[in-house]
Design a protein around this motif. Structure first.
Motif, PDB file in Angstrom:
ATOM      1  N   ASP A 128       0.863  -1.176   0.000  1.00  0.00           N
ATOM      2  CA  ASP A 128       0.000   0.000   0.000  1.00  0.00           C
ATOM      3  C   ASP A 128       0.899   1.225   0.000  1.00  0.00           C
ATOM      4  N   LYS A 130       0.822   5.485   0.593  1.00  0.00           N
ATOM      5  CA  LYS A 130       0.150   6.739   0.933  1.00  0.00           C
ATOM      6  C   LYS A 130       1.146   7.873   0.750  1.00  0.00           C
ATOM      7  N   VAL A 131       0.627   9.042   0.372  1.00  0.00           N
ATOM      8  CA  VAL A 131       1.464  10.236   0.277  1.00  0.00           C
ATOM      9  C   VAL A 131       0.853  11.293   1.194  1.00  0.00           C
ATOM     10  N   LYS A 136       4.615  16.713   6.818  1.00  0.00           N
ATOM     11  CA  LYS A 136       3.764  15.843   7.641  1.00  0.00           C
ATOM     12  C   LYS A 136       4.363  14.446   7.811  1.00  0.00           C
TER      13      LYS A 136
ATOM     14  N   LEU B   8       1.417  14.762  -4.062  1.00  0.00           N
ATOM     15  CA  LEU B   8       0.256  14.307  -3.296  1.00  0.00           C
ATOM     16  C   LEU B   8      -0.649  13.409  -4.131  1.00  0.00           C
ATOM     17  N   HIS B  10       0.025  11.271  -6.178  1.00  0.00           N
ATOM     18  CA  HIS B  10       0.487   9.882  -6.262  1.00  0.00           C
ATOM     19  C   HIS B  10      -0.127   9.015  -5.172  1.00  0.00           C
ATOM     20  N   GLY B  11      -0.772   9.641  -4.196  1.00  0.00           N
ATOM     21  CA  GLY B  11      -1.438   8.871  -3.152  1.00  0.00           C
ATOM     22  C   GLY B  11      -2.948   8.901  -3.271  1.00  0.00           C
ATOM     23  N   THR B  54      -2.198  -5.393   3.453  1.00  0.00           N
ATOM     24  CA  THR B  54      -1.751  -4.313   4.331  1.00  0.00           C
ATOM     25  C   THR B  54      -2.291  -2.988   3.826  1.00  0.00           C
ATOM     26  N   ASP B  55      -2.486  -2.045   4.742  1.00  0.00           N
ATOM     27  CA  ASP B  55      -2.900  -0.689   4.379  1.00  0.00           C
ATOM     28  C   ASP B  55      -2.366   0.278   5.421  1.00  0.00           C
ATOM     29  N   GLY B  56      -1.893   1.422   4.938  1.00  0.00           N
ATOM     30  CA  GLY B  56      -1.481   2.491   5.836  1.00  0.00           C
ATOM     31  C   GLY B  56      -2.611   3.494   5.965  1.00  0.00           C
ATOM     32  N   VAL B  58      -3.493   7.420   7.216  1.00  0.00           N
ATOM     33  CA  VAL B  58      -2.893   8.720   7.531  1.00  0.00           C
ATOM     34  C   VAL B  58      -3.989   9.780   7.581  1.00  0.00           C
ATOM     35  N   ASP B 138       2.422  13.419  11.454  1.00  0.00           N
ATOM     36  CA  ASP B 138       1.266  14.232  11.806  1.00  0.00           C
ATOM     37  C   ASP B 138       0.411  13.460  12.805  1.00  0.00           C
ATOM     38  N   PHE B 141       0.076   7.807  12.516  1.00  0.00           N
ATOM     39  CA  PHE B 141      -0.173   6.999  11.324  1.00  0.00           C
ATOM     40  C   PHE B 141      -0.271   5.551  11.799  1.00  0.00           C
ATOM     41  N   THR B 143      -0.416   1.526  10.370  1.00  0.00           N
ATOM     42  CA  THR B 143      -0.410   0.546   9.281  1.00  0.00           C
ATOM     43  C   THR B 143      -0.872  -0.786   9.863  1.00  0.00           C
ATOM     44  N   ARG B 222     -10.276   4.815  -1.970  1.00  0.00           N
ATOM     45  CA  ARG B 222      -9.667   5.974  -2.643  1.00  0.00           C
ATOM     46  C   ARG B 222     -10.010   5.984  -4.126  1.00  0.00           C
ATOM     47  N   ARG B 334      -5.391  12.624   1.975  1.00  0.00           N
ATOM     48  CA  ARG B 334      -5.429  12.062   3.336  1.00  0.00           C
ATOM     49  C   ARG B 334      -6.836  11.744   3.801  1.00  0.00           C
ATOM     50  N   CYS B 336      -7.856   8.585   3.991  1.00  0.00           N
ATOM     51  CA  CYS B 336      -7.820   7.316   4.731  1.00  0.00           C
ATOM     52  C   CYS B 336      -6.402   7.049   5.207  1.00  0.00           C
TER      53      CYS B 336
END
Lengths: 336, 336
Positions: A128, A130-131, A136, B8, B10-11, B54-56, B58, B138, B141, B143, B222, B334, B336
């Protein structure tokens, strides 16, 4: 110090980390008892025993002598599986990227991950990305999770050290932490590299030789050998007595520790393991380790005793006895 | 726009994300072909088929109407397993905390994780905690990685949609993304909450009714329903035709989308699923979904056709035909 805020020391792997985990995080999430806290969880799926683990990597700088956050994020998780005696098979990769990261740096970190995964024969199967906006995060954080399979009938865990066991350390102390700190501070490394390396094949040699007599394996990462020994002595409810003269510390590590005011016993390693092995096989296991690139400098550094639970003492080179405690506060932030 | 920096967008989950994944990340790490990219990897261990994902997370703000980063980090990973038809069993939790986070906020986020995990009958079995200096992350986060078991013989994946299949959407569009954006911008929510919810029990109902005729499941997170449909039409090499009048959009979502200049088709959902189901069982599967709290508003929104691979078109309410493309750039950072 405000008790209501999370401090850097809470990520050190030392006393503050343990308190945060024991008082808040573990009771909240899982309620797993301290005796059952290991580098990975053991899962039973059908006829298989699997190990499952996760680690976040926030190392600063992201590229350092001997590796990068990419290779480190593979080695660390491979090793957490290996310390349960599990063959590392599958890896996940969660990236959190700060806006503005150079694409070329990302590409080189990913190439390091892949190379490390190939070398450790673990497959990156899911991920996965994220950006987050500039400011941040700090360039890149990687969280890897690993799944491995336990192919033998033994039960290797942190509460399995037994009185009489020999304590083996697979090599020198503090190379990773000191390489990172020196790189961060611009100090001369004099050839020193991080020891970041996968340990599974070393573990296979040890299990092949020692079988069920290999009671416990743990990699001394954050908090170093001292903190890890303290954790394990508590978990196994035994006393460890170690011999300072058996510890190997590279001259560059000793020198930089002097400059930085650090004790190498508390500095992180990323390619070393501690083992507690029954005395009758310890020398044979050690001899097998010496044949392996990651175990050439392995040594018996001490003995497990039926003394006070959780006590770690060190016979010093000058003849005294020093009590070893956990790392207090934050000695080395963002070392992994 | 500098091609050499990560942006940004890219996410976002849209076109830029796909390009970064397809051009750099996936070839570097795994080489998994686009046709085989799913919400989770399928692992074979002994006599078991497992799913691993898996997932992050933020999300900003970390607490929002209808949930928090804690519950979201459980639901998201549970749902990635469920979309492979896997029963979610084991979860890992990797925390990256910014120095200075309030301990009380951490405690409440962890309590949300545990509550969500208990509700979804998934066990949090392993974890890791890192702390980075103030200004280097921030707040928090998370994961999560999940392992689930596939207990049925069916093969549910993104390339399994077949011409004739009915496309089912389990409820209304865009609740999560709009709730987050409104909370972030301080806009009146008028009772709107994130739809963040676990979908595994809904999936069990669908599989129980439809069996092997449930070909494909995917949660439109997303990039929203539009981007997910586009991904799936490509992956299955088919055309999707959807009917705008079948889409359900809450009045608050419609209103806030107007204010924010967003198209609800591209807004993230965290408790909805898309399914491609053989026509002969579609109505029965739909009826079963209506009995489930997360499927009460489920509707057939379109049909799979043997047209041009990767085409998604929408019969609009005013009678025209609109081509649906992937999200371009970063609509909602941001989320998720």
């Amino acid at each position: 110090m405000n008790d209501d805020l999370i401090l850097l020391g809470h990520g050190s792997g030392g006393t503050l980390s343990h308190r945060l985990l024991d008082d808040l995080i573990i009771p909240a999430l899982s309620g797993i008892s301290p005796a059952n806290q290991n580098d990975a969880a053991v899962l039973v799926a059908g006829d298989s025993r699997l190990a499952f683990t996760t680690d976040g990597y926030v190392v600063d700088p992201p590229v350092f002598p001997g590796g990068s956050i990419g290779s480190l994020s593979v080695h660390g998780t491979v090793n957490d599986l290996a310390m349960m005696g599990a063959r590392p098979l599958w890896l996940s990769c969660g990236l959190i990227i700060e806006e503005g990261l150079e694409r070329s740096l990302l590409a080189s970190i990913l190439a390091d991950m892949r190379r490390a995964a190939d070398e450790a024969a673990i497959q990156i199967v899911t991920g996965d990305t994220k950006v987050v906006p500039r400011g941040k995060a700090d360039r890149i954080f990687i969280t890897t999770s690993g799944v491995g399979v336990i192919e033998h009938p033994f039960s290797i865990h942190g509460s399995a050290a037994r009185p009489g066991d020999r304590i083996i350390l697979s090599g020198s102390l503090g190379d990773h932490g000191i390489a990172i700190m020196a790189a961060r501070e611009g100090l001369p490394l004099d050839g020193l590299c991080s020891d970041s390396a996968p340990l599974w094949t070393l573990v296979t040699e040890m299990l092949d030789e020692g079988g069920a007599a290999v009671h416990l394996l743990r990699d001394p990462t954050r908090g170093g050998v001292a903190t890890t020994l303290k954790e394990l002595a508590r978990q196994s409810a035994v006393t460890f007595t170690i011999d300072e003269s058996a510890l190997q510390i590279k001259p560059q590590v000793r020198g930089l520790c002097g400059i930085l005011g650090l004790d190498p016993l508390y500095v992180a390693n990323e390619g070393k393991l501690l083992a507690c092995v029954a005395p009758e096989v310890a020398e044979r296991v050690l001899a097998r380790m010496h044949q392996h690139p990651q175990g050439q400098q392995a040594a018996i550094i001490g003995t497990v005793e039926a003394g006070e639970a959780g006590r770690v003492r060190m016979q010093t080179s000058v003849g005294g006895m020093r009590m070893i405690e956990m790392l207090a506060g934050e000695q080395l932030p963002r070392i992994c």
